[in-house]
Motif scaffolding. Structure first.
Motif, PDB file in Angstrom:
ATOM      1  N   ASP A 156       9.990   5.551   3.901  1.00  0.00           N
ATOM      2  CA  ASP A 156       9.828   4.371   3.063  1.00  0.00           C
ATOM      3  C   ASP A 156       9.958   3.086   3.869  1.00  0.00           C
ATOM      4  N   ILE A 157      10.827   3.097   4.854  1.00  0.00           N
ATOM      5  CA  ILE A 157      11.055   1.889   5.655  1.00  0.00           C
ATOM      6  C   ILE A 157       9.982   1.727   6.741  1.00  0.00           C
ATOM      7  N   GLY A 162      -0.273   6.432   7.206  1.00  0.00           N
ATOM      8  CA  GLY A 162      -1.071   5.955   6.087  1.00  0.00           C
ATOM      9  C   GLY A 162      -0.292   5.435   4.896  1.00  0.00           C
ATOM     10  N   ILE A 163       1.031   5.502   4.942  1.00  0.00           N
ATOM     11  CA  ILE A 163       1.834   5.015   3.814  1.00  0.00           C
ATOM     12  C   ILE A 163       1.642   3.513   3.639  1.00  0.00           C
ATOM     13  N   MET A 176       3.852   1.586  -6.332  1.00  0.00           N
ATOM     14  CA  MET A 176       4.278   2.956  -6.608  1.00  0.00           C
ATOM     15  C   MET A 176       3.709   3.973  -5.628  1.00  0.00           C
ATOM     16  N   ALA A 177       2.458   3.783  -5.210  1.00  0.00           N
ATOM     17  CA  ALA A 177       1.758   4.824  -4.448  1.00  0.00           C
ATOM     18  C   ALA A 177       2.352   5.078  -3.076  1.00  0.00           C
ATOM     19  N   LEU A 181       3.675   8.828  -1.725  1.00  0.00           N
ATOM     20  CA  LEU A 181       3.237   9.476  -0.491  1.00  0.00           C
ATOM     21  C   LEU A 181       4.398   9.682   0.470  1.00  0.00           C
ATOM     22  N   GLY A 182       5.291   8.700   0.539  1.00  0.00           N
ATOM     23  CA  GLY A 182       6.479   8.851   1.369  1.00  0.00           C
ATOM     24  C   GLY A 182       7.331  10.027   0.929  1.00  0.00           C
ATOM     25  N   GLY A 183       7.417  10.229  -0.385  1.00  0.00           N
ATOM     26  CA  GLY A 183       8.163  11.361  -0.918  1.00  0.00           C
ATOM     27  C   GLY A 183       7.514  12.690  -0.550  1.00  0.00           C
TER      28      GLY A 183
END
Length: 202
Positions: A156-157, A162-163, A176-177, A181-183
């Motif tokens: 997330d950081i 591609g995040i 949100m997206a 994707l990070g998750g």
């Protein structure tokens, strides 16, 4: 460094007040019951709150009427595959789509663009990271929540693979997206980290 710069860098951080411009229910949703109101690291606090909430949810996933919410992809008959936790992947997708109108409203009402106090996206990411782990394993080994939390915050950081590009989606979708994707990335790394040693020792 002038006085204003010193104040900005070392002064006591306060909760932003722009959230007051929207309604209380929207704030309750987008801050995940106020966890995003932390003056320091609101994204981390939101992710932590989601990880803590995931434990009783995993217990719930094991109970009736949910029962069997895990399956091995591509098939139970194979000795390999990826576990899909239907409960958490459903929870992540529900949070994702249900949060879109609230995030959109919060940003419109407050005149902001992805402010730190919106942390419902982190909740979605944490749930998605756990969507690859059986509920029984989460309940039996709650430390897995800490690992999932750490991996998700990493993605997330830094926003690799591609995040970062997902943030460019319009409005609330971009908010949100990237966390969704990070998750997914965090969950896959978590699975590989758990499965690889077992395969190596076989």
């Amino acid at each position: 460094m002038n006085r204003e710069e010193l104040k900005e860098k070392y002064g006591k951080k306060r909760i932003p007040h722009e959230w007051r411009k929207t309604d209380w229910f929207t704030i309750l949703v987008v801050t995940f019951f106020g966890s995003g109101m932390s003056p320091k690291a609101p994204g981390t606090m939101g992710s932590l709150a989601a990880a803590i909430a995931a434990y009783p949810l995993a217990i719930l996933a094991k109970s009736e009427p949910f029962g069997q919410t895990d399956f091995l992809f591509p098939s139970h008959s194979f000795h390999w595959g990826i576990f899909i936790n239907l409960f958490f992947i459903t929870a992540a997708l529900i949070v994702f789509f249900a949060a879109i109108p609230f995030v959109k409203k919060a940003m419109k009402d407050t005149g902001t663009e992805d402010p730190g106090w919106i942390v419902i996206d982190e909740v979605c990411g944490i749930f998605m990271a756990l969507a690859f782990i059986p509920s029984e394993f989460i309940v039996a080994h709650p430390w897995i929540l800490a690992v999932a939390f750490g991996l998700f915050r990493f993605f997330d950081i830094l926003k690799p693979l591609g995040i970062h590009k997902m943030e460019k989606l319009p409005g609330a979708w971009g908010v949100m997206a990237d966390d969704l994707l990070g998750g997914i990335y965090a969950g896959l790394v978590l699975v590989i980290g758990l499965v690889a040693p077992a395969v190596f020792l076989m």
